[in-house]
Design an enzyme around this catalytic site. Structure first.
Site, PDB file in Angstrom:
ATOM      1  N   LYS A 178       0.247   3.406  -2.970  1.00 55.23           N
ATOM      2  CA  LYS A 178      -0.917   4.280  -3.048  1.00 55.23           C
ATOM      3  C   LYS A 178      -0.538   5.761  -2.955  1.00 55.23           C
ATOM      4  O   LYS A 178      -1.271   6.623  -3.447  1.00 55.23           O
ATOM      5  CB  LYS A 178      -1.920   3.915  -1.954  1.00 55.23           C
ATOM      6  CG  LYS A 178      -2.475   2.505  -2.100  1.00 55.23           C
ATOM      7  CD  LYS A 178      -3.300   2.079  -0.886  1.00 55.23           C
ATOM      8  CE  LYS A 178      -3.764   0.634  -1.022  1.00 55.23           C
ATOM      9  NZ  LYS A 178      -4.493   0.150   0.164  1.00 55.23           N
ATOM     10  N   SER A 189       0.788  -1.235   0.000  1.00 55.72           N
ATOM     11  CA  SER A 189       0.000   0.000   0.000  1.00 55.72           C
ATOM     12  C   SER A 189       0.819   1.283   0.000  1.00 55.72           C
ATOM     13  O   SER A 189       0.258   2.365  -0.146  1.00 55.72           O
ATOM     14  CB  SER A 189      -0.962   0.014   1.189  1.00 55.72           C
ATOM     15  OG  SER A 189      -2.011  -0.907   0.980  1.00 55.72           O
ATOM     16  N   TYR A 211      -4.273  -2.786  -9.991  1.00 58.88           N
ATOM     17  CA  TYR A 211      -4.056  -2.567  -8.556  1.00 58.88           C
ATOM     18  C   TYR A 211      -3.112  -3.618  -7.963  1.00 58.88           C
ATOM     19  O   TYR A 211      -2.148  -3.284  -7.264  1.00 58.88           O
ATOM     20  CB  TYR A 211      -5.406  -2.591  -7.836  1.00 58.88           C
ATOM     21  CG  TYR A 211      -5.316  -2.581  -6.341  1.00 58.88           C
ATOM     22  CD1 TYR A 211      -4.987  -1.414  -5.641  1.00 58.88           C
ATOM     23  CD2 TYR A 211      -5.559  -3.737  -5.595  1.00 58.88           C
ATOM     24  CE1 TYR A 211      -4.907  -1.406  -4.255  1.00 58.88           C
ATOM     25  CE2 TYR A 211      -5.489  -3.733  -4.210  1.00 58.88           C
ATOM     26  CZ  TYR A 211      -5.160  -2.571  -3.551  1.00 58.88           C
ATOM     27  OH  TYR A 211      -5.077  -2.559  -2.177  1.00 58.88           O
TER      28      TYR A 211
END
Length: 314
Positions: free
Chosen positions: A73, A70, A197
């Site tokens: 991100k 993450s 993703y």
């Protein structure tokens, strides 16, 4: 800008923290729901700090690549804001979630609009925004090129084994994407959003590379090595604000309380953090706490912020 000690003291402090972390037994648990991450040894620990002159203080496994998960991100949000500007906030919110990073409950109550760009549903919305400009392969190429350029390192790569592992076991993310699609909140096919993703979460980087890539957020949007403005000072400040309030899922308040720096964690055990005006920081220890954040990574950053007097709260 926040005050701090000169770099020679920083090098000593970083080495001391790495030594302290090496001896700790309470290292948390690796993320077992992604099989490739379950293989990583708990003994790993790395830390790297890059100041405004590009000088690096590092210790431990700071050069060992790991799955950033993450942390990606932060970079996809930067790119999406560059393309969509504030229109991005019609697709995703800016509030802390108070829930686990892969929760679907809040998404249902709020009709498919994710609470912030750093929970999984929010990152899917950001990925969808990038796919509205490019097909998956080109979007991934742009993400990887941006990170390589920011780090000044062409060796950064996507770990295909991790991406495939996530694809095989990412049922909760599949549910989130399809749920958002049912509310009309994804413009692109859910499978394309998910594939993109999974791949950008599978980028492999070392602590040194992450700290180098994130320098622009420590220096008002400017890469201090090149002088190039990656984003405006206003946008860098706002990304940092989101990292502070939302960067650690339902552990964001605890991280702000203990560390007092903007940061973004990943379930690969990495944490990226910035001391505004001073330094860009990355730590890695694959053992996680109950909220999915690196247990030793947070401890190390707490010690670093205390000893360097780097908390943004004074």
């Amino acid at each position: 800008m926040i005050s701090g000690l000169p770099l020679p003291d920083l090098r000593t402090i970083v080495s001391e923290i790495a030594e302290e972390m090496r001896d700790r037994k309470d290292r948390g648990e690796v993320a077992t729901y992604i099989p490739e991450l379950a293989r990583v040894g708990l003994e790993n620990f790395g830390i790297a700090v890059v100041d405004g002159d590009g000088t690096i203080a590092e210790a431990g496994d700071s050069d060992k690549p790991f799955s950033i998960q993450s942390i990606s991100k932060v970079f996809t949000l930067t790119l999406a804001l560059g393309k969509a500007g504030d229109l991005l906030w019609t697709r995703v919110g800016r509030e802390p979630s108070g829930n686990p990073f892969n929760s679907i409950v809040q998404l249902e109550l709020e009709k498919g609009v994710p609470r912030n760009p750093f929970i999984n549903a929010g990152a899917l919305a950001v990925t969808d925004a990038l796919l509205s400009c490019h097909p998956p392969r080109a979007a991934l190429g742009e993400i990887l090129s941006f990170i390589r350029a920011a780090a000044g390192d062409e060796s950064i790569f996507i770990d295909e084994n991790v991406a495939e592992s996530e694809k095989r076991t990412g049922f909760r993310n599949v549910a989130l994407a399809n749920f958002m699609k049912s509310f009309g909140k994804l413009e692109n096919p859910a499978d394309l959003v998910l594939g993109t993703y999974f791949h950008h979460c599978s980028i492999a980087m070392s602590c040194r590379q992450i700290a180098m890539a994130g320098r622009y957020l420590a220096h008002s949007g400017r890469n201090p090595e090149t002088g190039f403005n990656v984003v405006s000072a206003r946008r860098a400040r706002r990304i940092n604000a989101l990292m502070l309030t939302c960067g650690h899922y339902d552990g964001s308040g605890e991280f702000a309380y203990r560390v007092g720096l903007p940061g973004k964690s990943g379930v690969g055990g990495g944490i990226f953090a910035v001391a505004p005006g001073r330094a860009s920081i990355a730590v890695w220890s694959p053992g996680l706490d109950a909220a999915g954040n690196s247990r030793l990574g947070r401890m190390a950053l707490e010690k670093l912020a205390q000893r360097m007097k780097w908390s943004i709260f004074g």
